[in-house]
Design a protein around this motif. Structure first.
Motif, PDB file in Angstrom:
ATOM      1  N   THR A 159       3.364   0.590  12.023  1.00 43.93           N
ATOM      2  CA  THR A 159       2.421   1.211  12.142  1.00 43.93           C
ATOM      3  C   THR A 159       1.436   0.964  12.073  1.00 43.93           C
ATOM      4  O   THR A 159       1.000   0.419  11.101  1.00 43.93           O
ATOM      5  N   ASN A 160      -0.076   0.996  13.184  1.00 43.27           N
ATOM      6  CA  ASN A 160      -0.764   0.465  12.747  1.00 43.27           C
ATOM      7  C   ASN A 160      -2.207   1.470  13.380  1.00 43.27           C
ATOM      8  O   ASN A 160      -1.960   2.173  14.896  1.00 43.27           O
ATOM      9  N   GLY A 161      -3.394   1.523  12.145  1.00 47.52           N
ATOM     10  CA  GLY A 161      -3.702   2.521  12.423  1.00 47.52           C
ATOM     11  C   GLY A 161      -5.142   1.677  12.515  1.00 47.52           C
ATOM     12  O   GLY A 161      -5.643   1.432  11.921  1.00 47.52           O
ATOM     13  N   ASP A 162      -5.708   2.129  13.398  1.00 50.44           N
ATOM     14  CA  ASP A 162      -7.380   1.278  14.392  1.00 50.44           C
ATOM     15  C   ASP A 162      -8.414   2.207  13.130  1.00 50.44           C
ATOM     16  O   ASP A 162      -8.141   3.003  12.781  1.00 50.44           O
ATOM     17  N   TYR A 163      -9.434   1.127  13.895  1.00 48.39           N
ATOM     18  CA  TYR A 163     -10.818   1.568  12.878  1.00 48.39           C
ATOM     19  C   TYR A 163     -11.136   3.116  13.677  1.00 48.39           C
ATOM     20  O   TYR A 163     -11.857   3.846  11.794  1.00 48.39           O
ATOM     21  N   ASP A 164     -10.443   3.661  14.285  1.00 46.98           N
ATOM     22  CA  ASP A 164     -11.392   5.041  15.225  1.00 46.98           C
ATOM     23  C   ASP A 164     -10.049   6.109  14.714  1.00 46.98           C
ATOM     24  O   ASP A 164     -10.096   7.114  15.551  1.00 46.98           O
TER      25      ASP A 164
ATOM     26  N   GLU B  21      12.686   7.607   7.875  1.00 45.37           N
ATOM     27  CA  GLU B  21      13.643   6.764   7.175  1.00 45.37           C
ATOM     28  C   GLU B  21      13.535   5.801   8.103  1.00 45.37           C
ATOM     29  O   GLU B  21      14.081   5.237   8.946  1.00 45.37           O
ATOM     30  N   ALA B  22      13.119   4.677   7.659  1.00 40.17           N
ATOM     31  CA  ALA B  22      13.527   2.642   8.117  1.00 40.17           C
ATOM     32  C   ALA B  22      14.082   2.549   7.185  1.00 40.17           C
ATOM     33  O   ALA B  22      14.025   1.214   6.391  1.00 40.17           O
ATOM     34  N   SER B  23      15.214   1.759   7.757  1.00 32.83           N
ATOM     35  CA  SER B  23      16.524   1.159   7.139  1.00 32.83           C
ATOM     36  C   SER B  23      15.913  -0.588   6.800  1.00 32.83           C
ATOM     37  O   SER B  23      16.630  -0.907   5.924  1.00 32.83           O
ATOM     38  N   SER B  24      15.428  -0.965   7.256  1.00 32.28           N
ATOM     39  CA  SER B  24      15.273  -2.086   7.511  1.00 32.28           C
ATOM     40  C   SER B  24      13.792  -2.765   6.700  1.00 32.28           C
ATOM     41  O   SER B  24      13.547  -3.278   5.340  1.00 32.28           O
ATOM     42  N   TYR B  25      13.122  -2.322   7.259  1.00 31.27           N
ATOM     43  CA  TYR B  25      11.137  -2.653   6.595  1.00 31.27           C
ATOM     44  C   TYR B  25      10.545  -1.410   7.602  1.00 31.27           C
ATOM     45  O   TYR B  25      10.612  -1.268   9.020  1.00 31.27           O
ATOM     46  N   HIS B  26       9.263  -1.140   7.227  1.00 29.33           N
ATOM     47  CA  HIS B  26       7.779  -0.417   7.527  1.00 29.33           C
ATOM     48  C   HIS B  26       7.023  -1.330   7.219  1.00 29.33           C
ATOM     49  O   HIS B  26       6.352  -1.462   6.579  1.00 29.33           O
ATOM     50  N   LEU B  27       6.623  -1.483   8.429  1.00 33.89           N
ATOM     51  CA  LEU B  27       4.977  -2.994   8.700  1.00 33.89           C
ATOM     52  C   LEU B  27       3.902  -1.756   8.396  1.00 33.89           C
ATOM     53  O   LEU B  27       3.835  -0.860   9.939  1.00 33.89           O
ATOM     54  N   VAL B  28       2.736  -1.438   8.146  1.00 31.26           N
ATOM     55  CA  VAL B  28       1.665  -0.953   7.962  1.00 31.26           C
ATOM     56  C   VAL B  28       1.019  -1.844   8.127  1.00 31.26           C
ATOM     57  O   VAL B  28       0.381  -2.177   7.339  1.00 31.26           O
ATOM     58  N   ASN B  29      -0.456  -1.187   9.077  1.00 32.88           N
ATOM     59  CA  ASN B  29      -2.263  -1.699   9.030  1.00 32.88           C
ATOM     60  C   ASN B  29      -2.665  -0.545   8.842  1.00 32.88           C
ATOM     61  O   ASN B  29      -2.454   0.017   9.899  1.00 32.88           O
ATOM     62  N   GLY B  30      -3.536  -0.481   7.918  1.00 32.84           N
ATOM     63  CA  GLY B  30      -4.403   0.614   8.451  1.00 32.84           C
ATOM     64  C   GLY B  30      -5.823   0.480   7.931  1.00 32.84           C
ATOM     65  O   GLY B  30      -6.561  -0.577   7.203  1.00 32.84           O
ATOM     66  N   TYR B  31      -6.496   0.374   8.634  1.00 38.10           N
ATOM     67  CA  TYR B  31      -7.623  -0.502   9.384  1.00 38.10           C
ATOM     68  C   TYR B  31      -8.999   1.408   9.196  1.00 38.10           C
ATOM     69  O   TYR B  31      -9.520   1.262   9.538  1.00 38.10           O
ATOM     70  N   GLY B  32      -8.074   2.445   9.196  1.00 39.09           N
ATOM     71  CA  GLY B  32      -9.395   3.581   9.588  1.00 39.09           C
ATOM     72  C   GLY B  32      -9.734   3.909   8.562  1.00 39.09           C
ATOM     73  O   GLY B  32      -9.659   4.012   7.168  1.00 39.09           O
TER      74      GLY B  32
END
Lengths: 318, 410
Positions: free
Chosen positions: A214-219, A230-241
């Motif tokens: 999951t990526n949230g950009d600046y805007d 439900e992510a059984s392996s991993y959940h990668l999150v990048n929050g820029y917003g």
């Protein structure tokens, strides 16, 4: 002479203003289904169309579009298929393939002369979908999207030596390019990629995946609510917003928050492993293994106040 | 008895003095200033130039009350502009009270209270019916603003206090010597000049009807011909070439969108120069160059994580075409310009800009200015400062031969 000119001006104004009443949306009608003449794997939703995505069945084959709207609006509703070229490079070999993208548009203009309350709903029956593009102010809901293994379409990847886990599994890409709609996506696939570029839309994702990114950009300003994903392996999150992102994983969450938005996570049923990297400039990160699931509730505009209260209570814990 | 007599004398004196003050100095202030009051009701629609804000499309009512002077030629420029109206307007709109009953509009946008001075230019010299153009700039208070959790749908307004700008065309019809009907159509804009982001601005178009009333019988306009007609033999057709150099400073807060200290304002430095020639008594035009250093670019530029700049490299060089409208000491500068690519900085705001500046001449050479830089309606920064004007008189060749020639000698 002047008086005559004034009268003419007054009459002309009255005629123009009076004619505004003729700008109506017409009676709301469900029109006969449109049948698209080509299959599509990508769908882009624009303007203010409320869309329901449904898997095709015997009664409604893939490419069937049912539109409900005002009689005067239907001619401006377009359902066009556009070719999109996708590229991949493996071992120095670049390969490309053309997919079809269904673009839903409302081309009606001069909307300010018509009543703003009108119905514009569309039900789209699909067969395979691996990318959803939102640029809409509408309400979009889906049935269970199973993604699509689009890698198999690349002839260069047919070499068994190049086969990876990704190339054997179904992917789903959600891209929010703009708009302020409410999107609810249900999915069950191997890998889910969400890229929120711009806008104030609220995205609610639910279902089961193995990997989630999951990526949230600046805007990105709207909420990305993955509480029921439900992510059984991993959940990668990048929050820029500046928004709230809610992520949940059984095993591992990797997250970074580079703005004033909040990223919240929930570990579910068994201990997980939390790794965060990057820096958290003015952001907030809640590392609390005992987050009570009672604090988490599906978000909506009306419940946001209560939700924020719960956040405050979590923050205030020693 | 003497005391009583003295009281009577004193009372008499007071009455006389009072009479003198009341009647002896009869200064017809209201009629002298040609004051008018006006009330107007609007029906407005939003014109959102960002797609996301279109979820708030709605019609809403608004009201305004104005008090103003109908000029009558006290100053020369007033007759040149067909005796404009000048005053102040109070404006109120409840964006939530819309005719389609969408409560979410009110929840996100709230309502606005604005107070703005204006000048209203008649476009024709008619006495009974006039088309006019109203230009007003002031302050507005919007009750709702952006908040990244509570009100993120509204990213048009980043602060409660905003500039309020009104541009409207009006039709004025005189019913009686003192009563006028007014119909108008115009644009009202609210934004904070990007002093606090996000700031996409709120635009509304509205149609309005109202009544205007002279508080006293209107004065008769002093004729345009009051000013002596200039003849070649008595006026030397001088022209003024001016070189303006000014510095302005602006401030930006990006904490609501990009984090950081909420009390920290990034500075914007604007050094501009203009070469202008006068071609009518009230109009000048020319070209300009400016250097702008917006320190918030370092924060807001896309790809800032991967591209690193020295501060001076953020400076932009701009070129513009400029038109100036002057009314005595007050001038409006309208610029249409281009950012010239500089130091490989990506022009992420677009390479075309517009700038509107109001200037007030403090002396023959020194002026104060307040300017707003925009990119097609999206405010970039608001700056204010001081400038110096170098004036140079010049003549065209064919005029030099005729200057100061007395009649009969040609």
């Amino acid at each position: 002479m002047k008086r005559a000119l004034n009268i003419v001006l007054l009459v002309c104004t009255s005629v123009v203003l009076g004619s505004c009443n003729k700008f109506s949306n017409g009676d709301t009608t469900t029109f006969p289904p449109r049948q698209l003449d080509a299959p599509f794997q990508i769908i882009e939703m624009r303007d203010d169309i409320d869309v329901v995505l449904k898997h095709s069945d015997a009664a409604n084959p893939a490419g069937t579009v049912i539109i409900t709207t005002g009689e005067n609006l239907i001619d401006g509703i377009s359902t066009e298929i556009e070719p999109v070229t996708s590229f991949t490079t493996h071992n120095g070999i670049t390969d490309s393939i053309i997919f079809n993208k269904l673009v839903l548009r409302n081309n009606n203009t001069l909307g300010f002369l018509r009543p703003y309350d009108y119905t514009l709903e569309m039900t789209v029956y699909y067969d395979t979908l691996f990318e959803l593009i939102f640029n809409s102010n509408g309400v979009v809901t889906t049935d269970t999207l199973r993604g699509y293994n689009h890698w198999t379409n690349f002839s260069s990847l047919n070499d068994t030596a190049l086969i990876t886990v990704d190339s054997l599994t179904a992917n789903l890409l959600i891209e929010i390019q703009g708009g302020s709609g409410n999107f609810t996506v249900l999915t069950n696939c191997f890998r889910l990629m969400t890229h929120y570029q711009h806008g104030t839309s609220d995205l609610t994702i639910s279902g089961k995946v193995v990997r989630a990114e999951t990526n949230g950009d600046y805007d990105s300003h709207g909420i990305i609510d993955g509480f029921d994903l439900e992510a059984s392996s991993y959940h990668l999150v990048n929050g820029y917003g500046t928004n709230i992102i809610i992520a949940k994983a059984f095993n591992q969450i990797i997250a970074r928050n580079e703005n004033i938005g909040h990223i919240y996570y929930v570990r579910y049923s068994k201990p997980g492993k939390v790794i965060h990297w990057g820096h958290f400039e003015n952001g907030h990160w809640i590392e609390n293994d005992t987050v009570d699931t009672l604090y988490w509730c599906p978000l909506s505009v009306t419940k946001r106040g209560a939700y924020m209260d719960s956040i405050t209570s979590i923050r205030s814990r020693p | 008895m003497k005391i009583l007599k003295a009281h009577r004398v004193l009372l008499l004196v007071l009455l006389m003095v009072g009479s003198i003050r009341v009647w002896g100095q009869d200064y017809p202030w209201l009629s002298h200033n040609n004051l008018m009051v006006e009330a107007r009701g609007h029906v407005g629609v939003f014109w959102h130039h960002h797609f996301e804000m279109q979820r708030f499309n709605a019609r809403y009512p608004a009201f305004e009350a104005s008090i103003y002077q109908s000029t009558y030629g006290k100053n020369d420029w007033e007759s040149d502009f067909f005796y404009p109206y000048m005053g102040v307007t109070f404006y109120y709109a409840n964006f939530g009270f819309n005719f389609e009953n969408h409560p979410e509009v009110g929840d996100a946008l709230g309502s606005v209270f604005a107070l703005y001075p204006f000048i209203n230019y008649p476009l024709n010299p008619g006495e009974n019916s006039q088309l006019t153009f109203k230009l007003g700039v002031g302050l507005g208070y919007l009750t709702k603003r952006f908040h990244n959790f509570d009100n993120y749908y509204n990213f048009s307004i980043g602060s409660h206090l905003n500039a309020a700008v009104n541009l409207s065309f009006e039709y004025r019809q005189r019913f009686t010597p003192r009563l006028m009907g007014v119909a108008s159509f115009g644009l009202t804009h609210f934004s904070n000049g990007s002093t606090k982001l996000p700031n996409y601005g709120l635009n509304t178009f509205s149609a309005a009807l109202g009544l205007a009333y002279y508080l006293r019988d209107p004065r008769i306009n002093q004729a345009i011909t009051r000013r002596p007609e200039y003849k070649p033999f008595e006026f030397d057709n001088k022209h003024w070439l001016s070189l303006d150099v000014n510095y302005g400073i602006g401030f930006k807060n990006v904490s609501q969108t990009l984090g950081g200290d909420s009390t920290h304002f990034y500075r914007v430095h604007d050094l501009s120069t203009y070469l202008l020639a006068q071609f009518t008594p009230h109009s000048r035009a020319g070209v300009g160059l400016s250097l702008v250093l917006d320190l918030s670019d370092d924060k807001t530029m896309p790809g800032r994580d991967t591209i690193f700049f020295e501060t001076y490299q953020l400076t932009r060089l701009n070129f513009n075409l400029c038109y100036v409208l002057t009314m005595e000491r007050l001038s409006y500068y309208f610029e249409f310009g281009w950012h010239l690519k500089y130091n490989h900085i990506p022009l992420f705001k677009g390479n075309i800009y517009q700038k509107v500046t109001a200037r007030y001449q403090l002396s023959d050479n020194i002026y104060a200015h307040l300017g707003l830089m925009t990119h097609f309606g999206r405010a970039d920064y608001l700056c204010f400062g001081l400038g110096y004007r170098f004036n140079q008189k010049y003549y065209f060749n064919h005029e030099k031969s005729t200057k100061h020639r007395p009649p009969g000698l040609h």
